[in-house]
Enzyme design. Structure first.
Site, short mmCIF file in Angstrom:
data_model
loop_
_atom_site.label_atom_id
_atom_site.label_comp_id
_atom_site.label_asym_id
_atom_site.label_seq_id
_atom_site.Cartn_x
_atom_site.Cartn_y
_atom_site.Cartn_z
N SER A 136 52.46 -15.17 43.94
CA SER A 136 51.97 -16.55 43.83
C SER A 136 51.13 -16.77 42.58
CB SER A 136 51.13 -16.90 45.06
OG SER A 136 50.80 -18.27 45.04
N SER A 146 47.63 -22.84 49.05
CA SER A 146 48.36 -21.56 48.91
C SER A 146 49.07 -21.17 50.21
CB SER A 146 47.42 -20.44 48.46
OG SER A 146 46.36 -20.27 49.39
N ASP A 204 49.44 -30.60 53.43
CA ASP A 204 49.74 -29.57 52.43
C ASP A 204 51.21 -29.16 52.45
OD1 ASP A 204 47.01 -29.74 52.21
OD2 ASP A 204 46.66 -27.58 52.19
#
Length: 387
Positions: A136, A146, A204
């Site tokens: 990532s 994330s 998200d």
């Protein structure tokens, strides 16, 4: 056959905290991604294990398929096309499987993410040996989505190998999911987010799945389209924070000062609405881009002032704001506040020299600086036949 997926992180452009009290908020994807690759072992490898490698953290987890079957005996056949919440009794079984891996104490916060992986994998693909590798570009726990981008990328890779979705052509070798498939993928990613966060808003994973921007108010999400090229400097203060405590703090302040806070939330609602219309209105020339950027800068500064009124700023955030202000750049915190990340709008006409100076000064304070384009594409996948 190997499938690779990537899903973007997110920022909140306006409305954080106030959204809990009925105001509108605007979230956008950023071109910083979580990448997941997934492949089944070949016959010659004769490997009967499920492996998860978190490359950036130098961690690898491995379970025999028999061990997973023993822990989840009631799972039955995979149900890729029916996103399903993980039952409480299964959560306990998953926790045992993760505990056996002896995650280092310093990284124990990752345990729920590993549980989410096990649930999504077995639900969508069943009891098959495979290797999943994750990397990532997003800092963990900094409010940039994330965990959601991990759940979205993971769901994309799993669904792509489940034969339950069709794909459209994307760009630069990446493929896109159709709208129906994206809806399915988003629901699965939300199930992963629930394992990680308990009661996530769904914002998200939705931004990471569809990309671009989303306006949300009182539980309803509206996808927005923007043709305006926006670039941000994202400064990670590296100050950890307790989101629940910050949200509770705003609620307590609202109880103590209901009238004043009512006006604060209304002002934030107006800012989110104006920001949405500025971003979505057509661009006629370079001058209109500059005018739009100036409006956005003012709206960001006003939003930051209101976030200070709510009590969610922090000394580290104020340091970033003071530093960028020296270069006539507008900044605001993004997400929960109390640390985390700060957004600074980078105007189209800003010189590279100024950006370098600001970045150098911020990094000298111990902060991490990332630049990102805002409002780009959502999740994509590609297949590597050579694996």
């Amino acid at each position: 056959m190997e499938v690779k997926a990537r899903a973007p992180g997110k920022i909140i452009l306006s409305g954080e905290h106030a959204v809990v009290h009925g105001s509108a908020a605007v979230a956008a994807s950023i071109d910083l991604y979580t990448y997941v690759s997934l492949r089944f072992p070949s016959h010659s490898e004769n490997d009967d294990t499920l492996k998860l490698q978190l490359k950036d953290l130098a961690l690898e987890f491995s379970w025999s398929i028999e061990r997973i079957k023993g822990a989840l005996p009631d799972l039955g056949s995979p149900f890729a096309s029916t996103p399903t919440s993980c039952p409480t009794e299964f959560l306990k079984s998953l926790a045992f499987l993760v505990e056996e891996q002896n995650i280092p104490e310093a990284k124990i916060g990752l345990a729920s993410g590993v549980s989410a992986f096990l649930w999504l994998y077995t639900s969508i693909l069943g009891f098959k040996p495979a290797i999943m590798v994750v990397t990532s570009e997003l800092p963990l726990g900094a409010g940039l989505g994330s965990s959601a981008s991990f759940c979205v990328a993971m769901s994309a890779a799993l669904l792509a190998l489940s034969d339950s979705v069709s794909l459209d052509m994307g760009h630069q070798g990446w493929l896109k999911f159709g709208d129906t498939e994206l809806d399915l993928l988003n629901k699965w990613a939300f199930e992963g987010e629930k394992i990680i966060h308990g009661k996530p808003s769904g914002i998200d994973n939705t931004v990471s799945t569809y990309g671009n921007m989303i306006k949300f108010k009182s539980g309803s999400l509206t996808r927005m389209k923007t043709i305006m090229p926006l670039k941000m400097l994202i400064t990670n203060t590296k100050v950890g924070r307790n989101t629940k405590a910050l949200v509770a703090g705003v609620s307590e302040r609202t109880l103590r000062h209901p009238d004043a806070m009512h006006f604060v939330f209304n002002a934030v609602d107006s800012i989110s609405n104006e920001l949405s219309s500025v971003i979505q209105s057509p661009i006629s020339d370079a001058l209109s881009i500059t005018e739009k950027e100036e409006k956005l800068e003012e709206l960001m500064e006003m939003n930051q002032g209101l976030l200070q009124c709510m009590g969610v700023s922090h000394a580290s955030i104020e340091t970033v704001i003071r530093t960028t202000l020296k270069y006539k750049l507008a900044s605001k915190l993004t997400g929960a506040g109390g640390g985390g990340c700060v957004l600074t709008l980078l105007p189209t006409l800003l010189s590279g020299v100024v950006l370098e100076k600001v970045t150098t000064e911020l990094e000298a304070c111990g902060f991490q600086c990332l630049t990102a384009a805002i409002g780009g594409i959502g999740v994509e996948i590609c297949f590597d036949q050579s694996s």
